[in-house]
Design an enzyme around this catalytic site. Sequence first.
Site, PDB file in Angstrom:
ATOM      1  N   GLY A  34     -68.572  67.802 -22.480  1.00 42.71           N
ATOM      2  CA  GLY A  34     -67.492  67.476 -23.581  1.00 42.71           C
ATOM      3  C   GLY A  34     -66.278  67.851 -22.847  1.00 42.71           C
ATOM      4  N   ASP A  38     -59.922  62.220 -17.806  1.00 46.16           N
ATOM      5  CA  ASP A  38     -59.870  60.915 -16.851  1.00 46.16           C
ATOM      6  C   ASP A  38     -61.219  61.184 -15.882  1.00 46.16           C
ATOM      7  OD1 ASP A  38     -58.480  59.006 -18.172  1.00 46.16           O
ATOM      8  OD2 ASP A  38     -56.698  59.262 -16.786  1.00 46.16           O
ATOM      9  N   GLY A  39     -61.396  62.132 -15.331  1.00 48.56           N
ATOM     10  CA  GLY A  39     -62.433  62.451 -14.440  1.00 48.56           C
ATOM     11  C   GLY A  39     -63.909  61.719 -15.063  1.00 48.56           C
ATOM     12  N   HIS A  40     -64.226  62.122 -16.405  1.00 46.47           N
ATOM     13  CA  HIS A  40     -65.245  61.644 -16.947  1.00 46.47           C
ATOM     14  C   HIS A  40     -64.993  60.186 -17.269  1.00 46.47           C
ATOM     15  CE1 HIS A  40     -65.172  66.095 -18.704  1.00 46.47           C
ATOM     16  NE2 HIS A  40     -66.273  65.919 -18.058  1.00 46.47           N
ATOM     17  N   GLY A 150     -69.441  63.547 -10.872  1.00 48.62           N
ATOM     18  CA  GLY A 150     -68.101  63.539  -9.987  1.00 48.62           C
ATOM     19  C   GLY A 150     -68.320  64.433  -8.886  1.00 48.62           C
ATOM     20  N   LYS A 152     -66.235  66.406  -7.497  1.00 50.86           N
ATOM     21  CA  LYS A 152     -65.285  67.636  -7.736  1.00 50.86           C
ATOM     22  C   LYS A 152     -66.540  68.777  -7.463  1.00 50.86           C
ATOM     23  CE  LYS A 152     -63.687  69.366 -11.496  1.00 50.86           C
ATOM     24  NZ  LYS A 152     -64.482  70.487 -11.461  1.00 50.86           N
ATOM     25  N   SER A 189     -62.011  70.430 -17.198  1.00 50.73           N
ATOM     26  CA  SER A 189     -61.824  70.800 -18.425  1.00 50.73           C
ATOM     27  C   SER A 189     -61.089  72.160 -18.536  1.00 50.73           C
ATOM     28  CB  SER A 189     -63.098  70.821 -19.398  1.00 50.73           C
ATOM     29  OG  SER A 189     -63.769  69.536 -19.240  1.00 50.73           O
TER      30      SER A 189
END
Length: 287
Positions: A34, A38-40, A150, A152, A189
């Site tokens: 949650g 923008d990555g999600h 992702g 990251k 986040s």
Amino acid sequence: MPALPAIQEIPEMRAWSDRVRRSGKRIVMVPTMGFLHDGHLSLVRAGRQHGDCLVASIFANPTQFAPSEDFDSYPRDLERDVRLLAAEGVDLLFNPTAADMYPRGYQTYVDVEEVSRPLCGAHRPGHFRGVATVVLKLFNIVRPHVALFGLKDYQQVQVIRRMLLDLNLDVEIVACPTVREPDGVAMSSRNRYLGAAERAAAACLERALSKAQTLVRGGETRAANVRDAVVAEIRRQPLARIEYADLCDPDDLEPVSEIRGPTLLALCAWVGKARLIDNRILGVGQP
Ligand code: PAF
């Protein structure tokens, strides 16, 4: 705004999945905790190309946080997340409760041994055990054909890949590039924890990765020299405190001393209350 169908109950989620699978459709899943950014959303957009029904999950997983970590303060905004997912045309949100995921008496965990040990694993004992456990549980409940993560969280992707291989799970993993702010800071986040000066300071991670890339492109092959340059770059930023900067094999995450091919440079630094991670594969033609 289109409505977003949501399921919270595990049996209902399984029944939905069974129906979709029986109809011959491919289920694509984007697991998240949650507080979407923008990555999600880039994972959600990419997910469309991999199947017919797109499921996003939101579950802040308590077992991947140590008692001293930020589980209680981890940012949450379900209403905003629902709006963002609906606008992206997600077919279903699965947001189970912790009481259903880990009922009284719960005692089974997945330990992906070696690949969980270095980098974040060395500084967050038990973190990848919690990640592997919840991802396996989510996969067993949602039963996706494909799941997107992702890069990251590079080590997380490797832990999940290893788990799928070792436990013979039939889920295809698609790993997507890190999405960055205009100044290069990787979206996370936890960027929410940064004040204005800290947010500016956070750009030192990406600068350090770029510096390493330039050195390697210039012919530097000694990992220690690259690491020294990376550490020096981060130390120039007084608000940043480095936790690790390691060069390793991109598959098994074993440390390397010579850069002879694609090599993962993984970084972690604290800026204020935010623990930030970033990485780059050195020794290949990417910018
Ligand atoms: O990357 C994340 O957000 C989490 O670690 C994941 C994969 C959703 C598991 O809780």
